[in-house]
Write a protein that holds these residues in place. Structure first.
Motif, PDB file in Angstrom:
ATOM      1  N   VAL A   1       0.836  -1.205   0.000  1.00 45.19           N
ATOM      2  CA  VAL A   1       0.000   0.000   0.000  1.00 45.19           C
ATOM      3  C   VAL A   1       0.869   1.251   0.000  1.00 45.19           C
ATOM      4  CG1 VAL A   1      -1.450   1.394   1.528  1.00 45.19           C
ATOM      5  CG2 VAL A   1      -2.114  -0.943   0.991  1.00 45.19           C
ATOM      6  N   LEU A   2       1.934   1.247   0.819  1.00 42.39           N
ATOM      7  CA  LEU A   2       2.806   2.418   0.909  1.00 42.39           C
ATOM      8  C   LEU A   2       3.471   2.706  -0.432  1.00 42.39           C
ATOM      9  CD1 LEU A   2       4.058   4.598   2.704  1.00 42.39           C
ATOM     10  CD2 LEU A   2       5.942   3.017   3.152  1.00 42.39           C
ATOM     11  N   PHE A   3       3.953   1.677  -1.100  1.00 42.95           N
ATOM     12  CA  PHE A   3       4.626   1.908  -2.374  1.00 42.95           C
ATOM     13  C   PHE A   3       3.639   2.177  -3.507  1.00 42.95           C
ATOM     14  CE2 PHE A   3       8.216   0.507  -0.021  1.00 42.95           C
ATOM     15  CZ  PHE A   3       9.271   1.187  -0.600  1.00 42.95           C
ATOM     16  N   LEU A   4       2.405   1.698  -3.366  1.00 47.20           N
ATOM     17  CA  LEU A   4       1.374   2.056  -4.334  1.00 47.20           C
ATOM     18  C   LEU A   4       1.102   3.557  -4.270  1.00 47.20           C
ATOM     19  CD1 LEU A   4      -0.630   0.994  -6.439  1.00 47.20           C
ATOM     20  CD2 LEU A   4      -2.288   0.649  -4.592  1.00 47.20           C
ATOM     21  N   LEU A   5       1.255   4.132  -3.078  1.00 51.22           N
ATOM     22  CA  LEU A   5       1.114   5.572  -2.905  1.00 51.22           C
ATOM     23  C   LEU A   5       2.045   6.330  -3.850  1.00 51.22           C
ATOM     24  CD1 LEU A   5       0.219   8.140  -1.395  1.00 51.22           C
ATOM     25  CD2 LEU A   5       1.858   7.561   0.405  1.00 51.22           C
ATOM     26  N   ALA A   6       3.242   5.795  -4.083  1.00 51.97           N
ATOM     27  CA  ALA A   6       4.218   6.456  -4.961  1.00 51.97           C
ATOM     28  C   ALA A   6       3.705   6.574  -6.385  1.00 51.97           C
ATOM     29  CB  ALA A   6       5.535   5.690  -4.949  1.00 51.97           C
ATOM     30  N   LEU A   7       2.899   5.628  -6.817  1.00 58.09           N
ATOM     31  CA  LEU A   7       2.362   5.662  -8.178  1.00 58.09           C
ATOM     32  C   LEU A   7       1.527   6.915  -8.379  1.00 58.09           C
ATOM     33  CD1 LEU A   7       1.979   4.175 -10.881  1.00 58.09           C
ATOM     34  CD2 LEU A   7      -0.010   3.042  -9.871  1.00 58.09           C
ATOM     35  N   PHE A   8       0.668   7.234  -7.408  1.00 55.90           N
ATOM     36  CA  PHE A   8      -0.211   8.396  -7.510  1.00 55.90           C
ATOM     37  C   PHE A   8       0.529   9.685  -7.148  1.00 55.90           C
ATOM     38  CE2 PHE A   8      -2.828   4.693  -6.405  1.00 55.90           C
ATOM     39  CZ  PHE A   8      -3.631   4.654  -7.529  1.00 55.90           C
ATOM     40  N   ASN A   9       1.372   9.604  -6.120  1.00 58.05           N
ATOM     41  CA  ASN A   9       2.077  10.798  -5.668  1.00 58.05           C
ATOM     42  C   ASN A   9       2.995  11.348  -6.754  1.00 58.05           C
ATOM     43  OD1 ASN A   9       2.978  12.719  -3.570  1.00 58.05           O
ATOM     44  ND2 ASN A   9       4.911  11.612  -3.707  1.00 58.05           N
ATOM     45  N   ILE A  10       3.788  10.481  -7.374  1.00 60.31           N
ATOM     46  CA  ILE A  10       4.743  10.946  -8.384  1.00 60.31           C
ATOM     47  C   ILE A  10       4.023  11.442  -9.633  1.00 60.31           C
ATOM     48  CG2 ILE A  10       6.539  10.157  -9.985  1.00 60.31           C
ATOM     49  CD1 ILE A  10       7.759   8.612  -7.666  1.00 60.31           C
ATOM     50  N   ALA A  11       2.901  10.807  -9.985  1.00 64.10           N
ATOM     51  CA  ALA A  11       2.109  11.314 -11.114  1.00 64.10           C
ATOM     52  C   ALA A  11       1.690  12.755 -10.839  1.00 64.10           C
ATOM     53  CB  ALA A  11       0.876  10.431 -11.319  1.00 64.10           C
ATOM     54  N   GLY A  12       1.298  13.026  -9.587  1.00 67.38           N
ATOM     55  CA  GLY A  12       0.936  14.386  -9.199  1.00 67.38           C
ATOM     56  C   GLY A  12       2.131  15.327  -9.199  1.00 67.38           C
ATOM     57  N   LEU A  13       3.296  14.823  -8.789  1.00 67.92           N
ATOM     58  CA  LEU A  13       4.501  15.658  -8.773  1.00 67.92           C
ATOM     59  C   LEU A  13       4.893  16.105 -10.176  1.00 67.92           C
ATOM     60  CD1 LEU A  13       6.830  13.878  -6.148  1.00 67.92           C
ATOM     61  CD2 LEU A  13       5.128  15.670  -5.779  1.00 67.92           C
ATOM     62  N   TYR A  14       4.747  15.212 -11.150  1.00 67.69           N
ATOM     63  CA  TYR A  14       5.034  15.600 -12.535  1.00 67.69           C
ATOM     64  C   TYR A  14       4.128  16.758 -12.964  1.00 67.69           C
ATOM     65  CZ  TYR A  14       7.978  11.496 -13.598  1.00 67.69           C
ATOM     66  OH  TYR A  14       8.991  10.569 -13.644  1.00 67.69           O
ATOM     67  N   LEU A  15       2.846  16.663 -12.601  1.00 70.57           N
ATOM     68  CA  LEU A  15       1.884  17.698 -12.986  1.00 70.57           C
ATOM     69  C   LEU A  15       2.150  19.020 -12.272  1.00 70.57           C
ATOM     70  CD1 LEU A  15      -1.414  15.567 -12.928  1.00 70.57           C
ATOM     71  CD2 LEU A  15      -0.149  16.337 -14.949  1.00 70.57           C
ATOM     72  N   LEU A  16       2.687  18.949 -11.055  1.00 70.49           N
ATOM     73  CA  LEU A  16       2.851  20.156 -10.235  1.00 70.49           C
ATOM     74  C   LEU A  16       4.282  20.693 -10.216  1.00 70.49           C
ATOM     75  CD1 LEU A  16       0.616  19.080  -7.201  1.00 70.49           C
ATOM     76  CD2 LEU A  16       0.026  20.683  -9.030  1.00 70.49           C
ATOM     77  N   ALA A  17       5.200  20.052 -10.926  1.00 71.64           N
ATOM     78  CA  ALA A  17       6.598  20.512 -10.945  1.00 71.64           C
ATOM     79  C   ALA A  17       6.743  21.974 -11.382  1.00 71.64           C
ATOM     80  CB  ALA A  17       7.438  19.599 -11.833  1.00 71.64           C
ATOM     81  N   PRO A  18       5.958  22.458 -12.389  1.00 76.17           N
ATOM     82  CA  PRO A  18       6.085  23.874 -12.762  1.00 76.17           C
ATOM     83  C   PRO A  18       5.755  24.832 -11.619  1.00 76.17           C
ATOM     84  CG  PRO A  18       4.974  22.643 -14.494  1.00 76.17           C
ATOM     85  CD  PRO A  18       5.081  21.723 -13.316  1.00 76.17           C
ATOM     86  N   VAL A  19       4.860  24.417 -10.717  1.00 79.09           N
ATOM     87  CA  VAL A  19       4.520  25.248  -9.555  1.00 79.09           C
ATOM     88  C   VAL A  19       5.757  25.416  -8.669  1.00 79.09           C
ATOM     89  CG1 VAL A  19       3.085  25.414  -7.481  1.00 79.09           C
ATOM     90  CG2 VAL A  19       2.119  24.490  -9.601  1.00 79.09           C
ATOM     91  N   VAL A  20       6.474  24.325  -8.469  1.00 79.73           N
ATOM     92  CA  VAL A  20       7.675  24.363  -7.638  1.00 79.73           C
ATOM     93  C   VAL A  20       8.746  25.242  -8.290  1.00 79.73           C
ATOM     94  CG1 VAL A  20       9.501  22.984  -6.567  1.00 79.73           C
ATOM     95  CG2 VAL A  20       7.168  22.086  -6.692  1.00 79.73           C
TER      96      VAL A  20
END
Length: 512
Positions: free
Chosen positions: A473-492
């Protein structure tokens, strides 16, 4: 974080029956999810879990996108962590250093001891090189997710703060894509993240740690025939541990920050000093060990799969240890006192450096330099297709060559690592709980009771299939989290440019 298997099981009677019943229910669920999350792909004849590639590729991509910020801003990060750019009236609950130590307490754990022992046995000395490289790349992933954690955090009426992937995935994606699709996607990803963090916080982040710390204490006090032999001792240990953890967790992040800011440096110093003693006694072997690490990293043949095998093992152990990209650390970092989200991104990039580049490397050097017969035989066994040895034993045997009494030092380190991890994951789980069920005094107290009960349960039961499920479950979190990080990288990137400009024009200046 640890990635070793539980070793302590309830023996006989009602406890054994309860454990068997729970495992029977969870076995098919655990096998199905673990089969997906840790499914292996094959590259050049070497198999490895695809989730590790997902984490490492993201770390490399962010490193390039942000211009190797983990190296360029390292000095600035240490200055911010020491409070040189933060005023006392800025919003938040804890200092930069307390946020860093709180997050570190969730990642620095048995994986730094046992996981590294396994890495240099399966992948040889060369795995150390790739482990360090993965840690350096992971610094940038932490930079991205922890900046977002602060930017999209929620400050409640009582002054407490909530942050993490369930907040920046929901609010950040909806902000970047202000349409129905963006809002729906954000809510789905955020809800899934909260569920996964909650489950691991209750089951994985505390049960396994309680289990392993009691097992180590039992071993050094005479095993089954010693002072702590039997289920009764395990229950008493669990109750005492739950009482201590509950007292800290109930106090909130300020209490957690106060404890971990002392506990993390203490446990780190104890462990690193022990490593330095072994290395110091064998100082003449250091150049040879470093040569082994580089040669093994690029050698055509190695212990398991040659250079590619060493790379995969090193990357896998580093990713499992520092949790970069999993979305857990931003929960702790979000509570920091700052007006500029990017400052905590800078501080957070220090986390994989300490966890992987420093502590994991110290463990690896100790094992390689000690070059025990146990490690040599274990490598030969693995190369011949035999079973992988217990990583704690590999490390402990290495220390014992210089420090015969090291099992007692190891016990102290294991207990400190375990307690700090339980405390931090108690906080992570609480934030996921309040996101899902609402923030109220009753809701939070109910969570504290449930969490502490699982600490007790973890001391007397292994619930192996439940913990396997929690890891997946914890590593499945990475699948969704990193997908979101790609989308939000320009904000950073915008936050980084804005902060750089504010420092350039003097709006942000050192305060001490």
């Amino acid at each position: 974080m640890s990635d070793s298997s539980p070793v302590l099981a309830a023996e006989g009677g009602a406890l054994s029956g309860i454990e068997n019943a729970i495992n029977t229910v969870f076995d098919p669920i655990s096998e199905g999810l673990s089969g997906f999350v840790f499914a292996e792909v094959t590259v050049f004849g070497v198999t490895f879990p695809w989730i590790v590639a997902w984490l490492v590729i993201a770390a490399a991509a962010f490193t390039v996108y942000f211009g190797f910020v983990q190296f360029r801003a390292f000095r600035l990060a240490t200055r911010i962590a020491r409070g040189q750019y933060t005023r006392s009236d800025e919003p938040g609950e804890i200092s930069h250093f307390q946020a860093l130590s709180s997050a570190l307490s969730g990642t620095v754990g048995l994986g730094n001891i046992a996981g590294v022992g396994v890495a240099v046995t399966v992948g040889g000395a060369g795995a150390t090189f790739w482990m360090i490289l993965c840690g350096l790349l992971g610094m940038c992933t932490k930079f991205v997710e922890c900046t977002l954690g602060v930017k999209y955090r929620e400050v409640h009426a009582d002054g407490t703060v909530s942050g993490g992937p369930m907040h920046y995935l929901r609010k950040g994606i909806a902000e970047r894509f202000p349409n129905a699709t963006g809002k729906t996607l954000g809510r789905i990803l955020a809800g899934g993240a909260a569920v996964m963090i909650l489950f691991f916080g209750i089951a994985g982040g505390n049960m396994f740690q309680a289990n392993q710390s009691f097992a180590q204490l039992r071993d050094v006090t005479g095993g089954d025939d010693g002072l702590l032999g039997g289920d009764g001792a395990a229950l008493i240990f669990g109750l005492l541990l739950a009482a201590f953890v509950g007292a800290v967790v109930i106090g909130g992040i300020k209490s957690i920050g106060a404890v971990t800011s002392k506990l993390v440096p203490t446990m780190g110093i104890v462990y690193v000093v022990a490593c330095l003693i072994v290395i110091g006694v064998n100082l003449d072997a250091v150049p040879g060990a470093i040569g082994e690490i580089f040669a093994g990293a690029f050698a055509p043949e190695g212990v398991a799969g040659g250079a590619i095998g060493a790379l995969i093992v090193g990357f896998q152990r580093a990713a499992f240890s520092n949790e970069a990209g999993l979305g857990s650390a931003p929960i702790a970092h979000s509570a920091v006192r700052t007006k500029h989200p990017i400052t905590e991104g800078y501080v957070a990039l220090l986390e994989p450096f300490v966890d992987t580049v420093v502590i994991c490397t110290m463990t690896a050097l100790t094992v390689i330099i000690a070059k025990t017969q146990f490690w040599t035989d274990a490598k030969a066994t693995v190369f011949a297709g035999g079973e992988t040895p217990d990583g704690v034993t590999v490390t402990s045997e290495s220390f014992a060559t210089v420090l015969p009494w090291f099992p007692y030092v190891l016990t102290v380190a294991v207990v400190l690592f375990a307690v700090s991890t339980i405390i931090t994951w108690g906080y992570y789980g609480q934030k996921a709980w309040t996101y899902l069920f609402g923030k109220s005094a009753f809701s939070e107290r109910l969570y504290h009771v449930v969490f502490c009960l699982f600490v007790v349960a973890g001391s007397v039961l292994t619930l192996g299939s439940v913990l396997d499920f929690a890891d997946a479950v914890l590593f499945l979190l990475a699948l969704f989290n990193i997908a979101g990080l790609y989308l939000l990288a320009p904000v950073v990137k915008r936050e980084m440019r804005d902060y750089r400009e504010r420092r350039r024009n003097g709006e942000v200046a050192r305060v001490k």
